[in-house]
Design a protein around this motif. Structure first.
Motif, short mmCIF file in Angstrom:
data_model
loop_
_atom_site.label_atom_id
_atom_site.label_comp_id
_atom_site.label_asym_id
_atom_site.label_seq_id
_atom_site.Cartn_x
_atom_site.Cartn_y
_atom_site.Cartn_z
N ARG A 190 1.86 17.60 12.29
CA ARG A 190 2.88 17.10 13.22
C ARG A 190 2.51 15.68 13.61
NH1 ARG A 190 6.24 14.88 16.02
NH2 ARG A 190 7.67 15.94 17.47
N ILE A 191 3.10 14.72 12.92
CA ILE A 191 2.83 13.31 13.20
C ILE A 191 3.47 12.94 14.55
CG2 ILE A 191 3.29 10.94 12.44
CD1 ILE A 191 3.16 12.02 9.55
N PRO A 192 2.70 12.35 15.45
CA PRO A 192 3.25 12.03 16.77
C PRO A 192 4.35 10.97 16.70
CG PRO A 192 1.06 11.07 16.50
CD PRO A 192 1.28 11.99 15.33
N ASP A 193 5.24 11.00 17.67
CA ASP A 193 6.37 10.07 17.69
C ASP A 193 6.00 8.73 18.30
OD1 ASP A 193 8.69 11.97 16.85
OD2 ASP A 193 7.57 13.08 18.37
N LEU A 194 5.08 8.76 19.26
CA LEU A 194 4.64 7.53 19.92
C LEU A 194 3.17 7.67 20.27
CD1 LEU A 194 5.35 4.77 21.23
CD2 LEU A 194 5.92 6.03 23.33
N VAL A 226 -1.49 5.19 12.28
CA VAL A 226 -2.35 4.58 11.28
C VAL A 226 -2.49 3.08 11.54
CG1 VAL A 226 -2.70 4.16 8.81
CG2 VAL A 226 -1.71 6.33 9.59
N SER A 227 -1.38 2.43 11.80
CA SER A 227 -1.42 1.00 12.10
C SER A 227 -2.12 0.73 13.42
CB SER A 227 0.01 0.44 12.13
OG SER A 227 0.60 0.51 10.85
N LEU A 228 -1.91 1.60 14.39
CA LEU A 228 -2.59 1.45 15.68
C LEU A 228 -4.10 1.54 15.49
CD1 LEU A 228 -2.75 1.27 18.74
CD2 LEU A 228 -2.19 3.70 18.86
N ASP A 229 -4.57 2.53 14.74
CA ASP A 229 -6.00 2.67 14.50
C ASP A 229 -6.56 1.49 13.71
OD1 ASP A 229 -6.16 5.01 15.90
OD2 ASP A 229 -6.40 6.32 14.16
N ARG A 252 -1.83 7.97 1.26
CA ARG A 252 -0.74 8.94 1.42
C ARG A 252 0.52 8.30 1.99
NH1 ARG A 252 -3.84 14.37 3.82
NH2 ARG A 252 -5.59 14.31 2.37
N ASN A 253 0.53 6.97 2.09
CA ASN A 253 1.69 6.23 2.59
C ASN A 253 2.08 6.64 4.01
OD1 ASN A 253 2.14 4.70 0.15
ND2 ASN A 253 2.96 6.58 -0.76
N LEU A 254 1.07 6.90 4.83
CA LEU A 254 1.34 7.31 6.21
C LEU A 254 1.40 6.13 7.17
CD1 LEU A 254 -0.99 10.45 6.37
CD2 LEU A 254 1.50 10.39 6.11
N GLY A 255 1.02 4.96 6.72
CA GLY A 255 1.06 3.80 7.59
C GLY A 255 0.35 2.62 6.95
N GLU A 256 0.55 1.48 7.54
CA GLU A 256 -0.02 0.24 7.01
C GLU A 256 -1.37 -0.04 7.65
OE1 GLU A 256 -0.84 -2.31 4.74
OE2 GLU A 256 1.30 -1.91 4.46
N ILE A 257 -2.36 -0.43 6.83
CA ILE A 257 -3.67 -0.78 7.37
C ILE A 257 -4.00 -2.25 7.15
CG2 ILE A 257 -4.47 1.59 7.02
CD1 ILE A 257 -6.23 0.57 4.73
#
Length: 368
Positions: A190-194, A226-229, A252-257
């Motif tokens: 369950r990927i968080p919304d915010l 992912v981008s936040l981290d 896994r294309n879950l976010g930009e690093i």
């Protein structure tokens, strides 16, 4: 492109920052008449001044802003790893119970089994509210982690799993990379919304419990964990692409690093002299070459007898029963220890010492 907002708490009040964050990410329209889960970091029974758990001031403001949006329900909750403590007592000690203004709930009380896309497990138990929530606000803490280097928004979602079952998962993944893979598997349930990260104070050194507090005076927000981290990692002075957790999420294309592909509002400043956990080249090479013989690549936690209060928490939380009383004090059995560092994470007195790779090698030679 992912967007990350960096706010300075010296320039703005927390209430103004959260209000603006809600406006930027359109929270009001998304939560009206919906079931909301606010997921802080409540690692254990640590008071706010320890800097281990999410600052209750942030939780208080989030709850008050949510109530203005007229959602159907608001639940504030997390699964602490401290299975031998009353969740309400832990929430009280951390200040989050009072900050939740009647919305705190022991989310470990109702669990459900879910299927997981993972190489390591087919099913997991999670808190039922995670599946029922229409909108999840993830509120992690800016901290280092002795095992996986960082603990932020992705790792905070490990808390959707009840404490006792969470400890057992450490036994399945006896390398940093494999454990990071499992953490991303769980994050994907369950990927968080915010995501609203508490960086008012952060933790450097041997986090997530017994590191050193650093005053950062920031609140960092994004709709992509992912981008936040990745931004948090850069602020620590590290490259996001060197962190296993972020490598896997990116694959896994879950976010930009890549920071150049992230819209960053606010000033990203590297924190001067920020200390990260021991993660030297030799240690990394060994973990890569012998991932299935993890004890050769790991370090054995040591106990500082001067700090130890014999609470036996380290013995209670060890998932492989490697901790035992020896000569009146706890000691890790090197043959059993899987270096998950749960003992360090849950020691309320900072009595666990995690030696460097070279120090541990010296201890081995001495027969310790």
């Amino acid at each position: 492109m992912s967007k990350v907002i960096i706010n300075d708490t010296q320039d703005k009040e927390i209430s103004e920052i959260i209000k603006n964050t809600f406006e930027i990410f359109g929270v009001k329209d998304k939560v009206k008449d919906k079931n909301i889960l606010v997921k802080p970091n409540i690692l254990g029974p640590f008071p706010p001044e320890r800097g281990v758990t999410t600052d209750p001031k942030i939780i208080s403001v989030i709850v008050q802003e949510l109530k203005k949006c007229k959602p159907k329900s608001i639940v504030v909750g997390d699964n602490s790893g401290s299975i031998h403590f009353d969740p309400l007592k832990i929430a009280k000690i951390t200040g989050i119970l009072d900050a939740s203004d009647g919305c705190y709930n022991n989310i470990a009380g109702k669990i459900v089994k879910v299927k997981v896309e993972s190489k390591y497990v087919e099913e997991l138990f999670i808190s039922r509210i995670v599946k029922e929530a229409d909108y999840i606000i993830n509120v992690p803490k800016f901290k280092t982690h002795a095992l996986i280097t960082i603990t932020g928004a992705i790792k905070n979602m490990f808390g959707i799993i009840p404490g006792g079952k969470k400890a057992q998962l450490h036994t399945l993944n006896q390398s940093v990379y494999k454990f990071a893979e499992l953490l991303v598997d769980i994050y994907q349930i369950r990927i968080p919304d915010l995501n609203i990260m508490d960086a008012i104070t952060g933790m450097e050194g041997s986090g997530p419990t017994n590191g050193k507090i650093r005053i950062i005076n920031k609140i960092i927000s994004s709709d992509n964990a992912v981008s936040l981290d990745s931004v948090m990692t850069a602020m620590m002075g590290l490259k996001p692409d060197t962190i296993e957790l972020l490598q896997i999420a990116k694959e896994r294309n879950l976010g930009e690093i890549n920071l150049s592909n992230i819209i960053i509002n606010g000033e990203l400043e590297v924190i001067p002299g920020f200390r990260t956990p021991n993660n030297g080249i030799l240690q990394r090479i060994t973990k890569t070459l012998v991932p299935n013989i993890f004890n050769l690549a790991a370090v054995k936690p040591m106990v500082n007898h001067k700090k130890c209060k014999l609470c036996k928490k380290c013995i209670e939380v060890c998932p492989v029963s490697a901790m035992r009383l020896t000569n009146k004090f706890p000691e890790a059995d090197r043959k059993k220890c899987i270096s998950c560092f749960c003992c360090d994470e849950h020691c309320p007195y900072g009595a666990i010492i995690l030696p460097s790779w070279s120090q541990d090698l010296f201890n081995r030679l001495k027969g310790k």
